[in-house]
Design a protein around this motif. Sequence first.
Motif, PDB file in Angstrom:
ATOM      1  N   LEU A 150       0.862  -1.172   0.000  1.00 43.20           N
ATOM      2  CA  LEU A 150       0.000   0.000   0.000  1.00 43.20           C
ATOM      3  C   LEU A 150       0.905   1.230   0.000  1.00 43.20           C
ATOM      4  O   LEU A 150       1.747   1.385   0.878  1.00 43.20           O
ATOM      5  CB  LEU A 150      -0.872  -0.014   1.257  1.00 43.20           C
ATOM      6  N   VAL A 151       0.767   2.083  -1.019  1.00 50.22           N
ATOM      7  CA  VAL A 151       1.648   3.247  -1.131  1.00 50.22           C
ATOM      8  C   VAL A 151       0.923   4.579  -0.969  1.00 50.22           C
ATOM      9  O   VAL A 151       1.558   5.607  -0.759  1.00 50.22           O
ATOM     10  CB  VAL A 151       2.440   3.264  -2.459  1.00 50.22           C
ATOM     11  N   TYR A 152      -0.399   4.590  -1.071  1.00 55.51           N
ATOM     12  CA  TYR A 152      -1.115   5.852  -0.959  1.00 55.51           C
ATOM     13  C   TYR A 152      -2.549   5.621  -0.517  1.00 55.51           C
ATOM     14  O   TYR A 152      -3.203   4.658  -0.928  1.00 55.51           O
ATOM     15  CB  TYR A 152      -1.130   6.590  -2.311  1.00 55.51           C
ATOM     16  N   TYR A 153      -3.012   6.521   0.332  1.00 58.94           N
ATOM     17  CA  TYR A 153      -4.414   6.580   0.720  1.00 58.94           C
ATOM     18  C   TYR A 153      -4.753   8.059   0.837  1.00 58.94           C
ATOM     19  O   TYR A 153      -3.970   8.839   1.396  1.00 58.94           O
ATOM     20  CB  TYR A 153      -4.653   5.890   2.067  1.00 58.94           C
ATOM     21  N   GLY A 154      -5.880   8.469   0.317  1.00 60.97           N
ATOM     22  CA  GLY A 154      -6.242   9.872   0.428  1.00 60.97           C
ATOM     23  C   GLY A 154      -7.661  10.131  -0.018  1.00 60.97           C
ATOM     24  O   GLY A 154      -8.414   9.222  -0.372  1.00 60.97           O
ATOM     25  N   ILE A 155      -8.000  11.411   0.006  1.00 59.34           N
ATOM     26  CA  ILE A 155      -9.325  11.854  -0.404  1.00 59.34           C
ATOM     27  C   ILE A 155      -9.254  12.340  -1.842  1.00 59.34           C
ATOM     28  O   ILE A 155      -8.413  13.179  -2.172  1.00 59.34           O
ATOM     29  CB  ILE A 155      -9.848  12.963   0.512  1.00 59.34           C
ATOM     30  N   ALA A 166      -3.995   3.249  -3.227  1.00 55.33           N
ATOM     31  CA  ALA A 166      -3.133   2.789  -4.322  1.00 55.33           C
ATOM     32  C   ALA A 166      -2.135   1.763  -3.796  1.00 55.33           C
ATOM     33  O   ALA A 166      -1.649   1.870  -2.667  1.00 55.33           O
ATOM     34  CB  ALA A 166      -2.393   3.963  -4.957  1.00 55.33           C
ATOM     35  N   ILE A 167      -1.836   0.787  -4.638  1.00 57.39           N
ATOM     36  CA  ILE A 167      -0.882  -0.269  -4.301  1.00 57.39           C
ATOM     37  C   ILE A 167       0.182  -0.363  -5.379  1.00 57.39           C
ATOM     38  O   ILE A 167      -0.025   0.088  -6.508  1.00 57.39           O
ATOM     39  CB  ILE A 167      -1.579  -1.643  -4.150  1.00 57.39           C
ATOM     40  N   ARG A 168       1.328  -0.970  -5.034  1.00 59.18           N
ATOM     41  CA  ARG A 168       2.401  -1.222  -6.004  1.00 59.18           C
ATOM     42  C   ARG A 168       2.843  -2.670  -5.869  1.00 59.18           C
ATOM     43  O   ARG A 168       2.771  -3.266  -4.800  1.00 59.18           O
ATOM     44  CB  ARG A 168       3.620  -0.332  -5.727  1.00 59.18           C
ATOM     45  N   GLY A 169       3.331  -3.228  -6.949  1.00 55.12           N
ATOM     46  CA  GLY A 169       3.844  -4.586  -6.951  1.00 55.12           C
ATOM     47  C   GLY A 169       4.028  -5.077  -8.369  1.00 55.12           C
ATOM     48  O   GLY A 169       3.845  -4.325  -9.334  1.00 55.12           O
ATOM     49  N   VAL A 191       5.584   9.992 -14.392  1.00 54.53           N
ATOM     50  CA  VAL A 191       4.339   9.781 -13.646  1.00 54.53           C
ATOM     51  C   VAL A 191       4.664   9.498 -12.180  1.00 54.53           C
ATOM     52  O   VAL A 191       4.036  10.048 -11.277  1.00 54.53           O
ATOM     53  CB  VAL A 191       3.511   8.635 -14.267  1.00 54.53           C
ATOM     54  N   GLU A 192       5.669   8.670 -11.943  1.00 54.89           N
ATOM     55  CA  GLU A 192       6.064   8.349 -10.570  1.00 54.89           C
ATOM     56  C   GLU A 192       6.558   9.576  -9.816  1.00 54.89           C
ATOM     57  O   GLU A 192       6.312   9.724  -8.626  1.00 54.89           O
ATOM     58  CB  GLU A 192       7.171   7.290 -10.560  1.00 54.89           C
ATOM     59  N   THR A 245       7.288   5.497  -0.064  1.00 53.90           N
ATOM     60  CA  THR A 245       7.657   6.571   0.851  1.00 53.90           C
ATOM     61  C   THR A 245       8.366   5.978   2.068  1.00 53.90           C
ATOM     62  O   THR A 245       8.470   4.756   2.206  1.00 53.90           O
ATOM     63  CB  THR A 245       6.411   7.333   1.326  1.00 53.90           C
ATOM     64  N   GLU A 246       8.792   6.848   2.954  1.00 51.93           N
ATOM     65  CA  GLU A 246       9.410   6.395   4.194  1.00 51.93           C
ATOM     66  C   GLU A 246       8.449   5.491   4.972  1.00 51.93           C
ATOM     67  O   GLU A 246       8.867   4.518   5.592  1.00 51.93           O
ATOM     68  CB  GLU A 246       9.756   7.614   5.052  1.00 51.93           C
ATOM     69  N   GLU A 247       7.172   5.832   4.925  1.00 55.30           N
ATOM     70  CA  GLU A 247       6.168   5.053   5.649  1.00 55.30           C
ATOM     71  C   GLU A 247       5.901   3.699   4.995  1.00 55.30           C
ATOM     72  O   GLU A 247       5.665   2.712   5.674  1.00 55.30           O
ATOM     73  CB  GLU A 247       4.839   5.822   5.760  1.00 55.30           C
ATOM     74  N   SER A 248       5.910   3.652   3.671  1.00 55.17           N
ATOM     75  CA  SER A 248       5.584   2.400   2.987  1.00 55.17           C
ATOM     76  C   SER A 248       6.796   1.513   2.746  1.00 55.17           C
ATOM     77  O   SER A 248       6.649   0.310   2.545  1.00 55.17           O
ATOM     78  CB  SER A 248       4.887   2.682   1.646  1.00 55.17           C
ATOM     79  N   GLU A 249       7.986   2.065   2.764  1.00 56.31           N
ATOM     80  CA  GLU A 249       9.205   1.298   2.451  1.00 56.31           C
ATOM     81  C   GLU A 249       9.395   0.046   3.320  1.00 56.31           C
ATOM     82  O   GLU A 249       9.764  -1.002   2.796  1.00 56.31           O
ATOM     83  CB  GLU A 249      10.435   2.203   2.537  1.00 56.31           C
ATOM     84  N   PRO A 250       9.134   0.100   4.635  1.00 56.42           N
ATOM     85  CA  PRO A 250       9.313  -1.118   5.434  1.00 56.42           C
ATOM     86  C   PRO A 250       8.415  -2.286   5.005  1.00 56.42           C
ATOM     87  O   PRO A 250       8.711  -3.429   5.306  1.00 56.42           O
ATOM     88  CB  PRO A 250       8.952  -0.673   6.854  1.00 56.42           C
ATOM     89  N   PHE A 251       7.344  -1.974   4.305  1.00 60.17           N
ATOM     90  CA  PHE A 251       6.396  -3.005   3.879  1.00 60.17           C
ATOM     91  C   PHE A 251       6.570  -3.392   2.414  1.00 60.17           C
ATOM     92  O   PHE A 251       5.812  -4.192   1.888  1.00 60.17           O
ATOM     93  CB  PHE A 251       4.962  -2.526   4.117  1.00 60.17           C
ATOM     94  N   ARG A 252       7.578  -2.819   1.760  1.00 57.69           N
ATOM     95  CA  ARG A 252       7.801  -3.064   0.332  1.00 57.69           C
ATOM     96  C   ARG A 252       8.133  -4.527   0.089  1.00 57.69           C
ATOM     97  O   ARG A 252       8.951  -5.120   0.789  1.00 57.69           O
ATOM     98  CB  ARG A 252       8.941  -2.188  -0.162  1.00 57.69           C
TER      99      ARG A 252
END
Length: 103
Positions: A31-36, A45-48, A85-86, A94-101
């Motif tokens: 999971l790389v993004y969540y927002g309004i 949004a997810i990446r993989g 685009v990226e 991001t710093e927050e999502s990197e540990p879960f990459r």
Amino acid sequence: MPMAVGAIETLSFPTVLASADAMVKAAAVTLVYYGIAESGRLIVAIRGQVSEVQTAMTAGIAAGEQVPGGQVVTYYIVPNPPENVEAILPIHFTEESEPFRIF
């Protein structure tokens, strides 16, 4: 190795939560993004790897549609977004999502 991005837009928080939960449980994605989004809609949004994102999106859409009163408004998969685009859109790790990459 190319990394796909997938995004789901919903009308409610419970729907986006159910979609996000199902996606990360169904496949090796991050999971790389969540927002309004516009009009108060929510987006996740997810990446993989392409095949993993496709599997995760299928699970996320199904889970979102099963939430009482929930609605998946739209969704999309980009198999290999270009660097431009990226760099501009919030789909990078991001710093927050990197540990879960997941590589």
